[in-house]
Design a protein around this motif. Structure first.
Motif, short mmCIF file in Angstrom:
data_model
loop_
_atom_site.label_atom_id
_atom_site.label_comp_id
_atom_site.label_asym_id
_atom_site.label_seq_id
_atom_site.Cartn_x
_atom_site.Cartn_y
_atom_site.Cartn_z
N MET A 1 0.84 -1.17 0.00
CA MET A 1 0.00 0.00 0.00
C MET A 1 0.89 1.23 0.00
O MET A 1 1.90 1.27 0.68
CB MET A 1 -0.89 0.03 1.23
CG MET A 1 -1.88 -1.10 1.29
SD MET A 1 -2.97 -0.88 2.71
CE MET A 1 -4.51 -1.25 1.94
N LYS A 2 0.46 2.23 -0.75
CA LYS A 2 1.23 3.46 -0.86
C LYS A 2 0.37 4.66 -0.49
O LYS A 2 -0.83 4.66 -0.72
CB LYS A 2 1.71 3.66 -2.31
CG LYS A 2 2.66 2.61 -2.80
CD LYS A 2 3.04 2.87 -4.22
CE LYS A 2 3.87 1.74 -4.78
NZ LYS A 2 4.21 1.93 -6.18
N LYS A 4 0.76 9.20 -0.45
CA LYS A 4 1.63 10.30 -0.87
C LYS A 4 1.65 11.38 0.19
O LYS A 4 0.65 11.62 0.87
CB LYS A 4 1.22 10.85 -2.24
CG LYS A 4 -0.11 11.52 -2.33
CD LYS A 4 -0.34 11.99 -3.75
CE LYS A 4 -1.59 12.85 -3.83
NZ LYS A 4 -1.80 13.42 -5.14
N LYS A 56 9.31 2.15 2.01
CA LYS A 56 10.04 2.48 0.79
C LYS A 56 9.60 3.86 0.33
O LYS A 56 8.40 4.17 0.36
CB LYS A 56 9.73 1.43 -0.28
CG LYS A 56 10.55 1.55 -1.52
CD LYS A 56 10.23 0.40 -2.46
CE LYS A 56 10.93 0.57 -3.77
NZ LYS A 56 10.56 -0.49 -4.71
N THR A 58 9.70 6.80 -2.70
CA THR A 58 9.97 7.24 -4.07
C THR A 58 9.42 8.66 -4.20
O THR A 58 8.69 9.13 -3.33
CB THR A 58 9.34 6.31 -5.13
OG1 THR A 58 7.94 6.21 -4.87
CG2 THR A 58 9.96 4.93 -5.08
N LEU A 75 6.15 9.28 -2.31
CA LEU A 75 5.28 8.12 -2.12
C LEU A 75 5.91 7.24 -1.05
O LEU A 75 7.09 6.88 -1.15
CB LEU A 75 5.15 7.31 -3.41
CG LEU A 75 4.37 7.94 -4.54
CD1 LEU A 75 4.41 7.03 -5.76
CD2 LEU A 75 2.94 8.17 -4.12
N GLU A 77 5.71 3.69 0.54
CA GLU A 77 5.18 2.34 0.36
C GLU A 77 5.49 1.53 1.61
O GLU A 77 6.64 1.36 1.99
CB GLU A 77 5.81 1.66 -0.86
CG GLU A 77 5.25 0.29 -1.12
CD GLU A 77 5.79 -0.34 -2.39
OE1 GLU A 77 5.36 -1.47 -2.68
OE2 GLU A 77 6.63 0.27 -3.07
N LEU A 79 5.83 -1.76 3.50
CA LEU A 79 6.08 -3.18 3.24
C LEU A 79 5.99 -3.93 4.56
O LEU A 79 6.76 -3.68 5.49
CB LEU A 79 7.46 -3.36 2.61
CG LEU A 79 7.71 -2.56 1.32
CD1 LEU A 79 9.15 -2.70 0.87
CD2 LEU A 79 6.75 -2.99 0.24
N LYS A 89 -2.66 -3.38 8.45
CA LYS A 89 -2.01 -2.52 7.46
C LYS A 89 -2.72 -1.18 7.37
O LYS A 89 -2.09 -0.11 7.39
CB LYS A 89 -2.00 -3.18 6.08
CG LYS A 89 -1.10 -4.38 5.98
CD LYS A 89 -1.19 -5.00 4.60
CE LYS A 89 -0.37 -6.26 4.47
NZ LYS A 89 -0.47 -6.86 3.14
#
Length: 103
Positions: A1-2, A4, A56, A58, A75, A77, A79, A89
């Protein structure tokens, strides 16, 4: 799942938590700042976060009206380990988003 997060929100969070004004030039800077934020807010000490393997980071630029008027967006992410429930989550991500909304 991401999710921003605007670069400005990350900068404000670090300034609020540590009293320093950082510059985010790249994803490495943002990752370092996110790790600092998670550690300083004690979010990582909760049980739900024990299953979080990594966040993560980006980036991309979001243009509002022209090539000159843009925001740096990161973004995040999340994990998790394989056996983590969807509810866990969502709870973790929701809490992180709520933190950034308040900044």
């Amino acid at each position: 799942m991401k999710v921003k997060v605007e670069g400005e929100k990350i900068i404000k969070a670090v300034q609020k938590l540590d009293g320093i004004e950082i510059v985010l030039e790249n994803t490495n800077d943002a990752k370092e700042a996110i790790n600092l934020i998670l550690r300083k807010t004690d979010l990582l000490k909760r049980d739900e976060y024990s299953k979080l393997k990594e966040v993560k980071v980006t980036s991309f630029q979001e243009y509002k009206t022209s090539a000159v008027d843009y925001k740096m967006i990161f973004l995040l992410e999340f994990l998790f380990e394989e056996d983590v429930s969807l509810d866990t989550k969502v709870a973790v991500i929701k809490e992180v988003q709520e933190f950034f909304r308040k900044i």
